[in-house]
Design an enzyme around this catalytic site. Sequence first.
Site, PDB file in Angstrom:
ATOM      1  N   ASN A  14      12.246 -40.716  16.746  1.00 12.39           N
ATOM      2  CA  ASN A  14      13.275 -40.610  15.701  1.00 12.39           C
ATOM      3  C   ASN A  14      13.748 -41.982  15.257  1.00 12.39           C
ATOM      4  OD1 ASN A  14      13.968 -37.652  15.176  1.00 12.39           O
ATOM      5  ND2 ASN A  14      13.767 -37.770  17.405  1.00 12.39           N
ATOM      6  N   MET A  86      20.245 -40.149  26.524  1.00  3.00           N
ATOM      7  CA  MET A  86      20.494 -39.238  27.640  1.00  3.00           C
ATOM      8  C   MET A  86      21.692 -39.707  28.468  1.00  3.00           C
ATOM      9  SD  MET A  86      18.194 -37.060  27.077  1.00  3.00           S
ATOM     10  CE  MET A  86      17.990 -36.084  28.548  1.00  3.00           C
ATOM     11  N   ILE A  88      26.037 -38.706  28.429  1.00  2.00           N
ATOM     12  CA  ILE A  88      27.138 -38.040  27.719  1.00  2.00           C
ATOM     13  C   ILE A  88      28.296 -39.017  27.563  1.00  2.00           C
ATOM     14  CG2 ILE A  88      28.815 -36.154  27.841  1.00  2.00           C
ATOM     15  CD1 ILE A  88      26.629 -34.559  29.372  1.00  2.00           C
ATOM     16  N   ASN A 103      24.822 -37.267  16.407  1.00  2.00           N
ATOM     17  CA  ASN A 103      23.749 -36.906  17.336  1.00  2.00           C
ATOM     18  C   ASN A 103      22.757 -35.972  16.643  1.00  2.00           C
ATOM     19  OD1 ASN A 103      22.459 -36.547  19.956  1.00  2.00           O
ATOM     20  ND2 ASN A 103      23.388 -34.514  20.005  1.00  2.00           N
ATOM     21  N   HIS A 105      20.128 -32.945  17.462  1.00  3.84           N
ATOM     22  CA  HIS A 105      19.833 -31.969  18.523  1.00  3.84           C
ATOM     23  C   HIS A 105      18.796 -30.970  18.022  1.00  3.84           C
ATOM     24  CE1 HIS A 105      20.316 -29.604  22.069  1.00  3.84           C
ATOM     25  NE2 HIS A 105      20.647 -28.528  21.379  1.00  3.84           N
TER      26      HIS A 105
END
Length: 185
Positions: A14, A86, A88, A103, A105
């Site tokens: 990405n 990865m 949080i 983000n 997802h």
Amino acid sequence: MKSLAVLVSGNGSNLQALLDSPVRPALTLVVSNRSQAYALTRAREAGVETTVMLRNQGESRDQYDRALADYLNTQGIELVVLAGWMHILGEHFLNTFEGETINLHPALPGEYPGLNAIERAFTDGRAETGCMVHKVILEVDAGEVLGVSRVAIETDDNLASLTERMHQAEHNLLVQVVSELTLDS
Ligand code: GRF
């Protein structure tokens, strides 16, 4: 044009899509929390500054988040894109970059938060899945949705073929949303 940091932990396909897009001039910095992430190689080859920020032994999540937020601030970052990141992020970080942390997802809004979202949609026998870009809040893989791309699951799909189409959809969606957020301002 907003100054953009991309946070990565892995392959970075990405990130590559952003590097190959009109967003590239806004892309100031790539930060990885893993020193071996292939995303770092992609950034270096494209001539983008990279930083590895490992969470040190004994360092709390909050301490790490503060150090990261401080660093991005000193670099003048205005928009933070999590692309395969990865880790949080907690309250302090999200308050510092409030509404400016987004983000990607690989699931539709409200579906399959957390890991292995593509596989879970596939094994559930769903007819459709998709991906979204959203503003990051404390709840994982939730928050104001900025863009959605729907992907049909065909009867002759296997997990590999679906994953490939999903990644293509993710790359297109991420470039579209990040372009809107960085180039119009
Ligand atoms: C993507 O599927 C993204 O949605 C998820 O992690 C994956 C990262 O892939 N959060 P890459 O590192 O960009 O290739």
